[in-house]
Design a protein around this motif. Structure first.
Motif, short mmCIF file in Angstrom:
data_model
loop_
_atom_site.label_atom_id
_atom_site.label_comp_id
_atom_site.label_asym_id
_atom_site.label_seq_id
_atom_site.Cartn_x
_atom_site.Cartn_y
_atom_site.Cartn_z
N GLU A 116 0.84 -1.20 0.00
CA GLU A 116 0.00 0.00 0.00
C GLU A 116 0.88 1.25 0.00
N GLY A 117 0.50 2.22 -0.84
CA GLY A 117 1.24 3.47 -0.93
C GLY A 117 2.43 3.42 -1.87
N GLN A 118 2.67 2.29 -2.50
CA GLN A 118 3.79 2.16 -3.43
C GLN A 118 3.25 1.92 -4.85
N GLU A 119 4.06 2.28 -5.83
CA GLU A 119 3.66 2.12 -7.23
C GLU A 119 3.92 0.69 -7.67
N ILE A 120 2.87 0.01 -8.08
CA ILE A 120 2.98 -1.36 -8.58
C ILE A 120 2.83 -1.32 -10.10
N THR A 121 3.78 -1.93 -10.80
CA THR A 121 3.70 -2.00 -12.27
C THR A 121 3.63 -3.46 -12.69
N THR A 122 2.63 -3.77 -13.49
CA THR A 122 2.47 -5.12 -14.02
C THR A 122 2.68 -5.09 -15.53
N ILE A 123 2.65 -6.25 -16.14
CA ILE A 123 2.85 -6.35 -17.59
C ILE A 123 1.81 -5.52 -18.34
N GLU A 124 0.62 -5.39 -17.76
CA GLU A 124 -0.44 -4.61 -18.42
C GLU A 124 -0.14 -3.11 -18.45
N GLY A 125 0.79 -2.67 -17.61
CA GLY A 125 1.08 -1.24 -17.53
C GLY A 125 2.28 -0.79 -18.34
N LEU A 126 2.82 -1.65 -19.18
CA LEU A 126 4.05 -1.31 -19.90
C LEU A 126 3.81 -0.59 -21.23
N ALA A 127 2.92 -1.12 -22.03
CA ALA A 127 2.68 -0.54 -23.37
C ALA A 127 1.99 0.81 -23.24
N THR A 128 2.32 1.71 -24.16
CA THR A 128 1.65 3.01 -24.20
C THR A 128 0.91 3.12 -25.53
N ASP A 129 -0.39 3.33 -25.44
CA ASP A 129 -1.26 3.35 -26.64
C ASP A 129 -1.06 2.04 -27.40
N ASP A 130 -0.61 2.12 -28.66
CA ASP A 130 -0.40 0.90 -29.46
C ASP A 130 1.08 0.55 -29.56
N ARG A 131 1.90 1.17 -28.75
CA ARG A 131 3.36 0.96 -28.83
C ARG A 131 3.82 0.09 -27.66
N LEU A 132 4.49 -1.00 -27.99
CA LEU A 132 5.00 -1.89 -26.96
C LEU A 132 6.18 -1.26 -26.24
N HIS A 133 6.37 -1.67 -25.01
CA HIS A 133 7.56 -1.29 -24.26
C HIS A 133 8.78 -1.89 -24.97
N PRO A 134 9.94 -1.23 -24.96
CA PRO A 134 11.12 -1.79 -25.64
C PRO A 134 11.44 -3.23 -25.28
N MET A 135 11.22 -3.61 -24.01
CA MET A 135 11.51 -4.99 -23.62
C MET A 135 10.48 -5.94 -24.22
N GLN A 136 9.23 -5.54 -24.26
CA GLN A 136 8.22 -6.37 -24.91
C GLN A 136 8.56 -6.57 -26.38
N GLN A 137 8.93 -5.49 -27.05
CA GLN A 137 9.27 -5.58 -28.46
C GLN A 137 10.49 -6.47 -28.69
N ALA A 138 11.46 -6.37 -27.80
CA ALA A 138 12.67 -7.19 -27.94
C ALA A 138 12.35 -8.67 -27.76
#
Length: 204
Positions: A116-138
């Protein structure tokens, strides 16, 4: 001939004094023994639901959950974010890896209340719009997965591996990605994906 009398010339009776002192010393002990025990503190039911607010992928999510709920179960069962996988459920396979802050954690062993109170990032939070995160693309470019079950955890761990400064060599990547198991044995391709994405991630 010595005088064995307990009385002194002044009339002080030592035996009477000692008997009285012993009797008075027992009074507090008897009183304490007779005092009622204090009431036992109320025990809280660990299964009783509690309120928690989690910051997941930039959005606040308010939940009412069992206090023993893990981050993984909160994501999957209460938020519908099923990208993080439940593999071994013992923190040994890495399939459930998410980022809390910039630190990778096995979410199956992390209590939601602790996050609680911390930023949690999951796989669903990586891509922006229609652009994959660099690691996803790799991972796509290097065929760094087969069945794909471990892939979300692999990608999250790989991002942290780069940010921690452990992607300078293939040996380092293998060492610092060793907590994530791929049963399909796509390890050479995973290493290649991390090497490809590292410069872009570090560039920011």
């Amino acid at each position: 001939m010595p005088d064995n009398s307990s009385s002194t010339p002044s009339g002080f009776d030592r035996r009477a004094f000692m008997a009285g002192a012993a009797g008075s010393a027992l009074v507090p002990i008897t009183a304490r023994a007779a005092a009622p025990d204090p009431p036992a503190p109320a025990v809280q039911d660990p299964s009783a639901p509690v309120d928690v607010t989690l910051n997941v992928n930039g959005k606040e999510r308010r939940l009412r959950i069992d206090a023993r709920t893990t981050v993984l179960d909160a994501l999957r069962e209460h938020m519908g974010l099923t990208g993080s996988k439940k593999g071994c459920d013992h923190g040994q396979c890495g399939a459930c890896t998410v980022l809390i802050g910039d630190r990778r954690v096995v979410s199956c062993l992390t209590l939601a209340l602790a996050a609680e109170g911390q930023e949690i990032t999951t796989i669903e939070g990586l891509a922006t719009d229609d652009r994959l995160h660099p690691m996803q693309q790799a991972f796509v470019d290097n065929d760094a997965f087969q069945c794909g079950y471990c892939t979300p955890g692999q990608i999250m761990s790989a991002i942290a591996c780069v940010k921690e400064g452990h992607a300078a060599s293939e040996a380092d990547i293998r060492e610092y990605m060793s907590g994530n198991i791929c049963r399909c044995a796509a390890y050479p391709n995973i290493v290649a994906a991390v090497k490809q994405a590292a410069p872009e991630i570090l560039k920011g």
